[in-house]
Design a protein around this motif. Structure first.
Motif, PDB file in Angstrom:
ATOM      1  N   LEU A 145       0.831  -1.202   0.000  1.00 56.66           N
ATOM      2  CA  LEU A 145       0.000   0.000   0.000  1.00 56.66           C
ATOM      3  C   LEU A 145       0.869   1.257   0.000  1.00 56.66           C
ATOM      4  O   LEU A 145       0.577   2.233  -0.706  1.00 56.66           O
ATOM      5  CB  LEU A 145      -0.922  -0.005   1.219  1.00 56.66           C
ATOM      6  N   ALA A 146       1.930   1.233   0.792  1.00 56.80           N
ATOM      7  CA  ALA A 146       2.829   2.382   0.838  1.00 56.80           C
ATOM      8  C   ALA A 146       3.436   2.647  -0.535  1.00 56.80           C
ATOM      9  O   ALA A 146       3.527   3.802  -0.977  1.00 56.80           O
ATOM     10  CB  ALA A 146       3.926   2.134   1.879  1.00 56.80           C
ATOM     11  N   ALA A 147       3.848   1.584  -1.218  1.00 60.03           N
ATOM     12  CA  ALA A 147       4.440   1.745  -2.542  1.00 60.03           C
ATOM     13  C   ALA A 147       3.429   2.267  -3.551  1.00 60.03           C
ATOM     14  O   ALA A 147       3.775   3.038  -4.451  1.00 60.03           O
ATOM     15  CB  ALA A 147       5.021   0.416  -3.015  1.00 60.03           C
ATOM     16  N   ALA A 148       2.175   1.839  -3.408  1.00 59.30           N
ATOM     17  CA  ALA A 148       1.135   2.333  -4.311  1.00 59.30           C
ATOM     18  C   ALA A 148       0.992   3.845  -4.176  1.00 59.30           C
ATOM     19  O   ALA A 148       0.896   4.565  -5.178  1.00 59.30           O
ATOM     20  CB  ALA A 148      -0.191   1.635  -4.011  1.00 59.30           C
ATOM     21  N   PHE A 149       1.005   4.346  -2.948  1.00 64.14           N
ATOM     22  CA  PHE A 149       0.919   5.788  -2.751  1.00 64.14           C
ATOM     23  C   PHE A 149       2.202   6.492  -3.187  1.00 64.14           C
ATOM     24  O   PHE A 149       2.155   7.605  -3.709  1.00 64.14           O
ATOM     25  CB  PHE A 149       0.619   6.100  -1.283  1.00 64.14           C
ATOM     26  N   ALA A 150       3.345   5.833  -2.988  1.00 67.14           N
ATOM     27  CA  ALA A 150       4.612   6.449  -3.362  1.00 67.14           C
ATOM     28  C   ALA A 150       4.687   6.701  -4.863  1.00 67.14           C
ATOM     29  O   ALA A 150       5.381   7.615  -5.313  1.00 67.14           O
ATOM     30  CB  ALA A 150       5.779   5.569  -2.922  1.00 67.14           C
ATOM     31  N   GLY A 151       3.962   5.905  -5.646  1.00 72.64           N
ATOM     32  CA  GLY A 151       3.959   6.069  -7.096  1.00 72.64           C
ATOM     33  C   GLY A 151       2.963   7.085  -7.593  1.00 72.64           C
ATOM     34  O   GLY A 151       2.752   7.202  -8.806  1.00 72.64           O
ATOM     35  N   SER A 152       2.336   7.813  -6.687  1.00 73.36           N
ATOM     36  CA  SER A 152       1.309   8.789  -7.064  1.00 73.36           C
ATOM     37  C   SER A 152       1.693  10.159  -6.547  1.00 73.36           C
ATOM     38  O   SER A 152       2.346  10.296  -5.508  1.00 73.36           O
ATOM     39  CB  SER A 152      -0.047   8.372  -6.491  1.00 73.36           C
ATOM     40  N   ARG A 178       5.154   6.779   4.454  1.00 75.86           N
ATOM     41  CA  ARG A 178       5.435   6.577   5.875  1.00 75.86           C
ATOM     42  C   ARG A 178       4.156   6.480   6.702  1.00 75.86           C
ATOM     43  O   ARG A 178       4.175   5.948   7.817  1.00 75.86           O
ATOM     44  CB  ARG A 178       6.311   7.715   6.398  1.00 75.86           C
ATOM     45  N   LEU A 179       3.049   6.986   6.157  1.00 77.96           N
ATOM     46  CA  LEU A 179       1.778   6.913   6.879  1.00 77.96           C
ATOM     47  C   LEU A 179       1.205   5.498   6.899  1.00 77.96           C
ATOM     48  O   LEU A 179       0.267   5.230   7.653  1.00 77.96           O
ATOM     49  CB  LEU A 179       0.762   7.867   6.254  1.00 77.96           C
ATOM     50  N   LEU A 180       1.753   4.592   6.086  1.00 73.78           N
ATOM     51  CA  LEU A 180       1.258   3.219   6.032  1.00 73.78           C
ATOM     52  C   LEU A 180       2.267   2.180   6.505  1.00 73.78           C
ATOM     53  O   LEU A 180       1.871   1.141   7.040  1.00 73.78           O
ATOM     54  CB  LEU A 180       0.821   2.874   4.605  1.00 73.78           C
ATOM     55  N   ARG A 181       3.542   2.445   6.298  1.00 70.39           N
ATOM     56  CA  ARG A 181       4.544   1.446   6.661  1.00 70.39           C
ATOM     57  C   ARG A 181       4.518   1.165   8.163  1.00 70.39           C
ATOM     58  O   ARG A 181       4.521   2.081   8.978  1.00 70.39           O
ATOM     59  CB  ARG A 181       5.934   1.919   6.258  1.00 70.39           C
ATOM     60  N   GLY A 182       4.469  -0.130   8.498  1.00 69.57           N
ATOM     61  CA  GLY A 182       4.477  -0.530   9.894  1.00 69.57           C
ATOM     62  C   GLY A 182       3.113  -0.644  10.527  1.00 69.57           C
ATOM     63  O   GLY A 182       2.994  -1.135  11.659  1.00 69.57           O
ATOM     64  N   VAL A 183       2.055  -0.227   9.838  1.00 69.71           N
ATOM     65  CA  VAL A 183       0.704  -0.429  10.374  1.00 69.71           C
ATOM     66  C   VAL A 183       0.389  -1.921  10.298  1.00 69.71           C
ATOM     67  O   VAL A 183       0.520  -2.542   9.244  1.00 69.71           O
ATOM     68  CB  VAL A 183      -0.333   0.385   9.572  1.00 69.71           C
ATOM     69  N   PRO A 184      -0.023  -2.561  11.400  1.00 71.76           N
ATOM     70  CA  PRO A 184      -0.320  -4.000  11.376  1.00 71.76           C
ATOM     71  C   PRO A 184      -1.550  -4.275  10.520  1.00 71.76           C
ATOM     72  O   PRO A 184      -2.620  -3.721  10.766  1.00 71.76           O
ATOM     73  CB  PRO A 184      -0.562  -4.345  12.846  1.00 71.76           C
ATOM     74  N   MET A 185      -1.394  -5.119   9.522  1.00 73.07           N
ATOM     75  CA  MET A 185      -2.473  -5.392   8.581  1.00 73.07           C
ATOM     76  C   MET A 185      -3.171  -6.722   8.910  1.00 73.07           C
ATOM     77  O   MET A 185      -2.638  -7.570   9.610  1.00 73.07           O
ATOM     78  CB  MET A 185      -1.918  -5.443   7.157  1.00 73.07           C
ATOM     79  N   SER A 186      -4.390  -6.848   8.387  1.00 70.85           N
ATOM     80  CA  SER A 186      -5.179  -8.087   8.497  1.00 70.85           C
ATOM     81  C   SER A 186      -5.456  -8.469   9.943  1.00 70.85           C
ATOM     82  O   SER A 186      -5.425  -9.639  10.312  1.00 70.85           O
ATOM     83  CB  SER A 186      -4.476  -9.236   7.763  1.00 70.85           C
TER      84      SER A 186
END
Length: 222
Positions: free
Chosen positions: A94-101, A155-163
């Motif tokens: 998800l972080a990478a998806a935002f980084a590409g925008s 950085r707003l997404l990296r490290g957020v525990p998913m699932s």
């Protein structure tokens, strides 16, 4: 107003990202198996993705991008770019998806085929980012189905525990801790289980997902 079926809606201030997985049997919607077979689960996943892309295509956007794990197929309509997902956990993808925008960006998944242009409109209108830094759509299972950022920052997404049952709360807390002004979209149910599938189909009976579920259920006797 929706665009004619043969062409996407016009431009708007926001880039729309759909993070998706190619609907391949055994790789998608594995929690639907059983009661559905892997092939049937893939059919339901493809229908959910089709409904999602149809709603996105009907809304004004600067760009429409499918961030894809796999290869595009016949389910991909005109008007979309395709970008591959990166490796790693969901937070990294998800972080990478935002980084590409660049600029205002709204990301949604493929697990909420009941979305409509009406549901998405508040985050895509011309004034969507006035006095607003982020949009957040909570999922009923504790996750989230939509996340919009006026200034994409991985950085707003990296490290957020998913699932987990607290993923949505943790992600929203990350936004507010960063000082962002957050507006909320309505909570929606993800399609994870057979019960979810029935409830989502009932909420959107005219969609491809509901049609696929109805087609499969009498045949399999479920």
């Amino acid at each position: 107003m929706s665009a004619p079926a043969d062409r996407p809606a016009g431009t708007g201030p926001t880039t729309l990202l759909v993070i998706a997985k190619e609907p391949v049997p055994g790789r998608v919607k594995t929690r639907l198996t059983p009661p559905f077979t892997p092939d049937e689960a893939a059919q339901l996943a493809e229908a959910a993705l089709s409904d999602t892309l149809r709603a996105v295509r009907a809304m004004p956007a600067r760009r429409r991008v499918v961030v894809l794990d796999g290869r595009p197929g016949s389910w991909l309509p005109d008007g979309f770019e395709v970008r591959p997902q990166c490796a790693g956990g969901l937070d990294e993808r998800l972080a990478a998806a935002f980084a590409g925008s660049a600029g205002p960006t709204l990301l949604i998944g493929m697990d909420t085929p009941q979305i409509t242009p009406h549901l998405l409109a508040p985050a895509l209108d011309a004034g969507a980012w006035d006095d607003c830094d982020a949009w957040f759509g909570a999922a009923e299972d504790g996750g989230f189905w939509a996340l919009g950022l006026a200034s994409p920052d991985p950085r707003l997404l990296r490290g957020v525990p998913m699932s987990t049952g607290r993923t949505g709360a943790a992600q929203r807390a990350r936004l507010t801790a960063a000082g962002l002004r957050v507006r909320d979209l309505p909570p929606l149910r993800d399609v994870d289980t057979a019960d979810d599938a029935e409830r989502v189909a009932a909420a959107a009976p005219a969609g491809a997902f509901a049609a696929a579920l109805a087609r499969l259920t009498p045949v399999t006797g479920r």
